[in-house]
Design a protein around this motif. Structure first.
Motif, PDB file in Angstrom:
ATOM      1  N   ALA A 124       0.831  -1.212   0.000  1.00 56.59           N
ATOM      2  CA  ALA A 124       0.000   0.000   0.000  1.00 56.59           C
ATOM      3  C   ALA A 124       0.865   1.261   0.000  1.00 56.59           C
ATOM      4  N   HIS A 125       2.016   1.197   0.690  1.00 55.70           N
ATOM      5  CA  HIS A 125       2.937   2.340   0.673  1.00 55.70           C
ATOM      6  C   HIS A 125       3.351   2.680  -0.763  1.00 55.70           C
ATOM      7  N   THR A 126       3.723   1.632  -1.507  1.00 51.66           N
ATOM      8  CA  THR A 126       4.160   1.846  -2.892  1.00 51.66           C
ATOM      9  C   THR A 126       3.010   2.319  -3.765  1.00 51.66           C
ATOM     10  N   ALA A 127       1.822   1.773  -3.535  1.00 51.79           N
ATOM     11  CA  ALA A 127       0.647   2.160  -4.321  1.00 51.79           C
ATOM     12  C   ALA A 127       0.348   3.649  -4.167  1.00 51.79           C
ATOM     13  N   THR A 128       0.324   4.134  -2.925  1.00 50.75           N
ATOM     14  CA  THR A 128       0.019   5.551  -2.711  1.00 50.75           C
ATOM     15  C   THR A 128       1.158   6.442  -3.197  1.00 50.75           C
ATOM     16  N   ALA A 129       2.402   5.959  -3.044  1.00 47.09           N
ATOM     17  CA  ALA A 129       3.548   6.753  -3.505  1.00 47.09           C
ATOM     18  C   ALA A 129       3.509   6.937  -5.018  1.00 47.09           C
ATOM     19  N   PHE A 130       3.237   5.875  -5.755  1.00 46.85           N
ATOM     20  CA  PHE A 130       3.186   5.969  -7.215  1.00 46.85           C
ATOM     21  C   PHE A 130       1.933   6.695  -7.695  1.00 46.85           C
ATOM     22  N   SER A 131       0.865   6.589  -6.941  1.00 49.41           N
ATOM     23  CA  SER A 131      -0.336   7.344  -7.292  1.00 49.41           C
ATOM     24  C   SER A 131      -0.077   8.840  -7.164  1.00 49.41           C
ATOM     25  N   LEU A 132       0.583   9.225  -6.079  1.00 44.22           N
ATOM     26  CA  LEU A 132       0.928  10.635  -5.886  1.00 44.22           C
ATOM     27  C   LEU A 132       1.905  11.110  -6.951  1.00 44.22           C
ATOM     28  N   ALA A 133       2.954  10.332  -7.197  1.00 47.94           N
ATOM     29  CA  ALA A 133       3.967  10.723  -8.180  1.00 47.94           C
ATOM     30  C   ALA A 133       3.375  10.844  -9.579  1.00 47.94           C
ATOM     31  N   THR A 134       2.542   9.886  -9.953  1.00 52.38           N
ATOM     32  CA  THR A 134       1.968   9.898 -11.305  1.00 52.38           C
ATOM     33  C   THR A 134       0.957  11.016 -11.479  1.00 52.38           C
ATOM     34  N   SER A 135       0.099  11.216 -10.487  1.00 51.47           N
ATOM     35  CA  SER A 135      -0.911  12.276 -10.611  1.00 51.47           C
ATOM     36  C   SER A 135      -0.262  13.663 -10.645  1.00 51.47           C
ATOM     37  N   LEU A 136       0.772  13.875  -9.836  1.00 54.52           N
ATOM     38  CA  LEU A 136       1.477  15.155  -9.883  1.00 54.52           C
ATOM     39  C   LEU A 136       2.171  15.346 -11.232  1.00 54.52           C
ATOM     40  N   SER A 137       2.753  14.268 -11.761  1.00 53.34           N
ATOM     41  CA  SER A 137       3.461  14.351 -13.046  1.00 53.34           C
ATOM     42  C   SER A 137       2.501  14.614 -14.197  1.00 53.34           C
TER      43      SER A 137
END
Length: 207
Positions: A124-137
């Motif tokens: 879940a840590h990785t899921a939220t981290a990549f969700s944040l990174a991708t949405s910001l990008s």
């Protein structure tokens, strides 16, 4: 026909064993990186995940309300909802799959530097981290947003393996879930904007 069926079953079993061996062997190598800097970095980065994943969209939303910036508010809602979706999906999958943590299943091979109460798959840590990174990008496609965002997200994924709480397959699945939520949310937001704003009315979201 029986030979084909038997061959298929044996092939599946061999593939599963190979995949499982790769999973634990790769984790063992990453977990055994015992450099004091790496261990400290992993623990620190892993701990930043909930604060950044929740804090960034909240800060964006708060600042947008203070400055009456509707575009920024829409960005905050998009980023925040992408992260929320990643949390919901990954948490639900954890309950359904109920995979044992690697340090519990392989106590002689994996050193845990953190004790987790939930199950292992997905991360879940990785899921939220990549969700944040991708949405910001997606919303801010500049190198100075994309590079640090994904560096942080990848570091979170690595840290979860280095501290011994996730298999590589957990981390990979989390990255796919997080990225997928951010991408799919683009189309969900477009659909909702189409409902909210009739034809001829200017929309502020522009992906």
């Amino acid at each position: 026909m029986k030979r084909i069926l038997l061959f298929s079953i044996i092939s599946i079993l061999v593939f599963e064993c190979s995949a499982q061996n790769w999973d634990i062997n790769t984790l063992k190598r990453i977990n055994n990186v015992d450099n004091s800097f790496i261990k400290g970095y992993s623990k620190g980065i892993s701990n930043t995940e909930p604060y950044l994943a929740i804090g960034i969209p909240l800060l964006m939303g708060s600042y947008s309300l203070i400055t009456d910036d509707k575009k920024l508010l829409e960005d905050a809602i998009y980023v925040g909802s992408s992260v929320a979706e990643a949390v919901i999906i990954s948490t639900t999958m954890k309950e359904l799959v109920d995979r044992e943590r690697p340090y519990s299943r392989y106590p002689d091979l994996i050193t845990n530097r953190s004790v987790e109460s939930s199950s292992s798959f997905p991360s879940a840590h990785t899921a939220t981290a990549f969700s944040l990174a991708t949405s910001l990008s997606i919303r801010y496609p500049k190198w100075y947003v994309i590079a640090p965002s994904y560096l942080w997200a990848c570091s979170v994924g690595f840290s979860r393996m280095n501290i011994g709480v996730h298999y590589p397959s957990d981390v990979f699945a989390g990255a796919v879930i997080g990225t997928g939520c951010a991408v799919i949310n683009v189309y969900i937001n477009k659909y909702l904007q189409g409902i909210i704003y009739p034809k001829g009315v200017t929309k502020t979201i522009d992906y």
